[in-house]
Design an enzyme around this catalytic site. Sequence first.
Site, PDB file in Angstrom:
ATOM      1  N   LYS A 144      29.549 197.515  52.388  1.00 51.43           N
ATOM      2  CA  LYS A 144      29.226 197.029  51.056  1.00 51.43           C
ATOM      3  C   LYS A 144      28.528 195.677  51.096  1.00 51.43           C
ATOM      4  O   LYS A 144      27.925 195.267  50.121  1.00 51.43           O
ATOM      5  CB  LYS A 144      30.473 196.992  50.171  1.00 51.43           C
ATOM      6  CG  LYS A 144      31.635 196.209  50.696  1.00 51.43           C
ATOM      7  CD  LYS A 144      32.846 196.472  49.807  1.00 51.43           C
ATOM      8  CE  LYS A 144      34.093 195.791  50.336  1.00 51.43           C
ATOM      9  NZ  LYS A 144      35.287 196.203  49.626  1.00 51.43           N
ATOM     10  N   LYS A 198      35.488 183.371  60.368  1.00 51.06           N
ATOM     11  CA  LYS A 198      34.970 182.982  59.049  1.00 51.06           C
ATOM     12  C   LYS A 198      34.876 181.463  58.899  1.00 51.06           C
ATOM     13  O   LYS A 198      33.999 180.962  58.206  1.00 51.06           O
ATOM     14  CB  LYS A 198      35.817 183.593  57.943  1.00 51.06           C
ATOM     15  CG  LYS A 198      35.587 185.090  57.850  1.00 51.06           C
ATOM     16  CD  LYS A 198      36.250 185.702  56.641  1.00 51.06           C
ATOM     17  CE  LYS A 198      36.060 187.204  56.645  1.00 51.06           C
ATOM     18  NZ  LYS A 198      37.116 187.911  55.954  1.00 51.06           N
ATOM     19  N   LYS A 253      27.772 200.471  60.836  1.00 52.06           N
ATOM     20  CA  LYS A 253      28.652 200.984  59.785  1.00 52.06           C
ATOM     21  C   LYS A 253      28.021 200.829  58.391  1.00 52.06           C
ATOM     22  O   LYS A 253      27.374 199.824  58.128  1.00 52.06           O
ATOM     23  CB  LYS A 253      29.948 200.155  59.887  1.00 52.06           C
ATOM     24  CG  LYS A 253      31.089 200.609  59.048  1.00 52.06           C
ATOM     25  CD  LYS A 253      32.311 199.741  59.324  1.00 52.06           C
ATOM     26  CE  LYS A 253      32.728 199.036  58.051  1.00 52.06           C
ATOM     27  NZ  LYS A 253      34.022 198.414  58.089  1.00 52.06           N
TER      28      LYS A 253
END
Length: 329
Positions: free
Chosen positions: A195, A111, A192
């Site tokens: 969201k 990240k 996958k």
Amino acid sequence: MKKILTGLKPTGDLTLGNYIGSIKQMIKLQDEYDSYIFVADLHALTIPQDPKELNERIRKFIAMYIACGIDPNKNTIYLQSENEFIPAISYLLECSTYYGEASRMIQFKEKSKQNANFSVGLLTYPVLMAADILYCDADFVPVGIDQKQHVELARNIAERFNNKYGEVFKLPEPLISSTGVKIKDLKDPTKKMSKSEENPAGVISMFDTKEEIEKKILKATTDSDNMVKYDPENKPGISNLLNIASSITNTEIKDLELKYKDFGYGDFKKDVASIVSNHIAEIQDKYNNIINDEKLDKILDDGIKKSRELAKEKYDDMKKILGIVRFEI
Ligand code: AMP
């Protein structure tokens, strides 16, 4: 009874993937363990959030988990940010964490590469996670493989602290589900259902309307051989729909293959669409009854009371053992 702890990061919308892959597992575990569930609202802040959206999501998340079947009588449910002892414990743990080990965490490495202006919180949140786990003496932390390293870090920090100062912490273990099925994106069943996916056509949100859900399933990507058979490699789209139907109806895949053996894809999809949309509509009915009910506040009040008592005790033990008290130790 052994204790388990699960944190829910209130980012993005809850999906059918979260429900089948995670919430349904938690519902099973609540009968076997003393279960702690918290909304990890402090963890959400490691990346920039819109305050209004985050605020709405916190209550929505808890109400949806309860609507799905998380039983407030079997779980201690609370908001992380309402327990001020957790960040305080986290700081004390930070002083027993090496910069090297924190900066070696894979999630931090990945990240921090995506955005040069990452926050210090991105580096230290695994220590906050250690505090979440260690304050209440959790035995197990159910996590996906991506979070296993963070539970191991919590264990290492606890072990180091115990060795240096005396037995304060229980050593937690990650609980990796071996059976958890991965629900795939309806438009691209090789990846996958997530969201954070930009194309909503492949993702079923737990807040979608019946019509939206049915439309998405009817338009799901499949192969062209028109045989309802479970074959994730060659028929990922159909296999994904079988996994979804199997999980929701608690039916074995082989029994579903039998049930649908004379169905074409169109009729099969219609049936799955109706199974999923009806199931989610029932959950949404419960959700609508809970979201504005005072009972939700009572659940969170009871949860935070218990959580604070435990955390205060652990914080006081730590302070004493570290010598940061005004009286002589
Ligand atoms: P996330 O939404 O990625 O933060 O994941 C929260 C939890 O839901 C994790 O335990 C995931 O393993 C689970 N989960 C999320 N998406 C899926 C999916 N498509 N299939 C199965 N489990 C999922």
